[in-house]
Design a protein around this motif. Structure first.
Motif: not given
Length: 853
Positions: A749-751, A788-803
């Protein structure tokens, strides 16, 4: 025929002073014989009425002494006389010899006990302690019924002469001390069946909180010890233990503090280990109606100590009593029908008994103004206690004791007499009887084997009776259960609940617990400083259940299950993943397919209009590559939907990384192409050669190759795998793809973010280049949406689980792909279809740009 030696005594008279009374209370009857047995019985009873007690000693005996004769205690005297009479009639036991008796009143007084014992040792002569002219005696053995305290008092003195003593009451552990009482035997066996049976009864009715009332002596302490041991094993607790002094015979109202404490206790069940002291105290309390609203569980000793059963029934309706079973003694009822004072004129108390019940007397006995009795007067016509004495276990012990002593005497005379050289003028050394008593085995008239072996294990049977008191004094008892001792193998308890009538105040089975039971789904927490039966109930923790009441701990559900709301059972967890059947999965899959079709259509438009100035101006090759990569981006999101497996986990993550790298690197290449197209207007040949030679197109393979290397390292170290998560959600088992190496995932993701940031920076710098159709502006917007999409994705992704986490990843893929498709290709399609005049060479001002392209 046997010799019948009988000493003719003067006609007995009532005492005229206290000294004469004391003599009668000690020596109440004597009949001579070749051998003489002594019997000590509590013939008199005392009362709590202090005024009557005073009159007993101060008034004329004729007016008050008769009221003190204890009918039930005297029934033991009759059983003793019956056994001796039966032996004297037997031609096989002690032939040509007669067995006499000497009766004493076991008055509960140290001085009277000592006088009675000395009188027995002196054989009726003036008592001189520690002196006798005879080395041999006809007084062979002493039988003591009921009172173990009396046996302790007489035991020390009789032990000096090694006089055999047989105690017929319930087993007393202190009397079993052979170092102190080596010449004393107990007919009743030692066992803890009664205590364990009572605890089994408590457990049966779930009574875990009980009070106890016991005498303050060794028997009471032994019973409490046995009871506590059984209670500890069965989870029952003592709320209160009250002890009654065994020396107190007279009670005052202020002495009832013990019963008030029992009434104040929260325990509704009271266990009473009965003897004379506890029963006297209870009956005195009953006079004040202080025994109601409790369930009393007691033992059968109450029947054996001379206390009227009617008093018990009148105040303890509904109580449960353990009474030991025994077989009826053959011939005893016939003896009761035929015995009368003329048959035993030497027994003054038999005459008193006749006066009390029939108000008459027999010739040659003291009558005074009373009439002579008719010939049909009989004790068998009287109500209790004489009706029941033929089946009383203590009477049977006494009966067996007399026969056992006679059998031992018979063996001593027939087998050991001549060999030991002890036969001398019909007198024998009393100590010689011990070795025969220890080894004599008797089969009594009921077929039971009787011995004085201390290690015997006798099977005991108890009837559990429910005593009832009906109006107008009608009394009844119902057998509601049975306790059978199985020796060393425990016991069995049988209860018929439907036959039990509970005490007044209880319409159903009484409850006697310190704390109400913890229901299903709760567990017990002990209260600090309280017994184990007192506890608090708390709900089981999140993963725990209990499927039984009063559980000490909760059982944790397996990982594949979860507890229901009531915490009573485990339910199977549902397997959760983002399936095509889910509304969310269906919506994302539909969106992915729709935009895949849109992307394919845009690609078809660009292929169709490949020679138009608009398509040529946007570098057809890079546009084709970008559209193909976006098409694959939309389609790769489908790999994240459905039940994951190892192949889809690896393929979805790697394809996402590589395809998006191609797409972003293509945008970077297009941005560089736009910048170079405007820079060739400046003097110099380097920019022109870079643009014309197509070196810019190498950005895509080079950047993609770097991402492939990173992915290869990822797969080689810790590739993605299937993860079954059963702890994140309490009711679900989440099947998901674990990223494996988190560092490798974030490197990918960083690359990708580095490439997007580079493309955005270049496009932003070229946004103001002069032209009618500025490609750099659209590239800037596309990268802005992408970042914008992927910057928003990272913190939300780490706080969710499952489907939800998978759906978020798919949404980010679709959103960023739509951003690129819309911002870059929507304006071009707009010009191609809606502004065709702009898709000409004249419509584009940057002739040089077109020419260079």
């Amino acid at each position: 025929m046997k010799k019948q030696k009988q000493q003719e005594l003067p006609t007995p008279m009532l005492p005229k002073n206290i000294s004469e009374y004391e003599h009668i209370t000690q020596h109440s009857g004597y009949r001579d014989g070749d051998l003489v047995l002594g019997g000590f019985f509590p013939i008199y009873k005392l009362t709590h009425n202090s005024e009557l007690h005073r009159k007993f000693f101060m008034s004329h005996p004729k007016e008050s002494a008769y009221d003190w004769l204890d009918d039930r205690a005297y029934s033991y005297v009759l059983g003793f006389l019956f056994a001796i009479e039966e032996i004297n009639r037997s031609p096989h036991l002690l032939p040509n010899m007669s067995l006499g008796f000497r009766l004493y009143n076991a008055y509960p007084n140290d001085v009277s006990t000592l006088k009675s014992t000395l009188d027995w040792l002196s054989e009726g002569e003036p008592p001189i302690p520690n002196y006798t002219c005879q080395k041999h005696t006809k007084s062979m053995a002493v039988t003591v019924a009921l009172s173990s305290e009396f046996s302790m008092q007489t035991g020390a003195l009789l032990e000096l002469y090694r006089t055999p003593q047989i105690f017929c009451g319930s087993f007393d552990p202190l009397l079993g001390n052979k170092d102190q009482f080596s010449s004393l035997y107990q007919m009743a066996p030692s066992h803890t069946c009664l205590a364990s049976g009572m605890v089994s009864l408590l457990v049966h009715f779930q009574w875990t909180w009980v009070s106890t009332l016991v005498p303050e002596d060794a028997k009471g302490e032994r019973f409490i010890w046995d009871l506590r041991r059984e209670m500890a094993l069965k989870g029952v607790c003592m709320a209160l233990t009250e002890k009654i002094s065994v020396t107190k015979e007279i009670y005052k109202p202020e002495d009832l503090i013990f019963i008030l404490r029992i009434l104040d206790s929260s325990a509704n069940v009271v266990i009473v280990y009965g003897d004379r002291s506890t029963s006297n105290a209870l009956f005195f309390a009953a006079d004040y109606h202080l025994t109601r609203h409790k369930l009393w569980i007691t033992t059968s000793q109450r029947e054996e100590i001379g206390l009227p059963l009617s008093l018990f029934l009148n105040t303890f309706h509904g109580s449960l009593v353990f009474t030991q079973q025994s077989s009826e003694i053959p011939g005893l009822k016939h003896f009761l029908r035929t015995v009368n004072p003329s048959k035993y004129p030497e027994d003054i108390f038999l005459s008193k008994l006749w006066l009390n019940h029939f108000n008459c007397c027999f010739p040659e006995t003291f009558c005074g103004e009373n009439s002579e009795c008719p010939p049909n007067t009989s004790l068998a016509s009287l109500p209790k206690p004489f009706v029941d004495m033929a089946r009383m276990k203590s009477i049977q012990y006494l009966y067996d004791t007399v026969h056992l002593v006679a059998q031992a005497l018979h063996e001593m005379i027939v087998i050991g007499g001549e060999e030991a050289g002890t036969l001398r003028d019909d007198r024998f050394p009393v100590w010689l009887l011990h070795q025969f008593l220890k080894h004599t085995l008797l089969e009594n008239s009921t077929g039971e084997h009787v011995s004085l072996d201390e290690n015997r294990h006798e099977m005991s049977r108890y009837d559990i009776l429910n005593y009832l008191d009906f109006p107008e004094g009608f009394e009844f008892h119902v057998k509601v259960g049975e306790l059978v001792s199985q020796g060393l193998h425990g016991h069995s308890l049988t209860i018929r609940e439907k036959l039990i009538e509970w005490p007044i105040g209880f319409e159903e089975i009484p409850h006697s617990v310190c704390t109400k039971s913890c229901g299903l789904g709760f567990m017990k927490i002990p209260q600090e400083g309280q017994p184990s039966c007192c506890f608090d109930c708390i709900l089981c923790p999140e993963r725990g259940i209990t499927n039984q009441t009063d559980s000490d701990q909760c059982t944790e559900c397996p990982q594949s299950q979860y507890p229901n709301m009531e915490r009573t059972r485990c339910l199977p967890k549902t397997v959760t993943f983002l399936a095509y059947q889910d509304p969310l999965g269906m919506a994302l899959a539909s969106t992915s397919l729709c935009f895949s079709v849109v992307t394919a259509m845009v690609l078809g438009v660009f292929v169709k209009y490949r020679d138009s100035p608009m398509v040529k101006a946007n570098n057809r090759t890079l546009s084709y590559v970008l559209l193909l990569s976006l098409l694959l981006c939309f389609l790769c999101s489908l790999l994240f939907i459905g039940r994951p497996d190892t192949a889809t986990c690896i393929l979805s993550n790697i394809s996402f990384a590589v395809i998006f790298t191609v797409a972003v690197s293509t945008v970077l290449a297009k941005t560089i192409t736009v910048i170079l197209a405007f820079m060739i207007l400046r003097p110099g040949r380097i920019m022109r050669q870079l643009l014309v030679s197509g070196v810019v197109n190498l950005v895509v393979p080079i950047c993609s190759l770097i991402q492939l290397i990173i992915c290869g390292i990822w797969l080689g170290t810790s590739p993605p795998f299937i993860n079954i998560d059963s702890s994140s959600e309490p009711r679900s088992i989440i099947i998901e793809c674990n990223k494996g190496s988190v560092s490798a995932f974030y490197c990918v993701l960083g690359y990708l973010g580095f490439l997007a940031l580079g493309a955005f920076s270049l496009a932003y710098l070229a946004r103001n280049l002069p032209d009618t159709f500025n490609e750099a502006k659209f590239l800037t917007f596309s990268m802005l949406v992408f970042c914008s999409v992927w910057v928003t994705f990272l913190p939300v992704y780490n706080s969710t689980q499952g489907k939800v986490m998978v759906a978020l990843e798919i949404f980010s893929i679709l959103a960023s792909s739509m951003g690129l498709l819309g911002c870059i290709f929507a304006p071009k399609c707009y010009v191609i279809f809606l502004r065709p005049h702009g898709n000409t060479s004249k419509g584009l001002k940057s002739k040089t740009y077109l020419r260079r392209i």
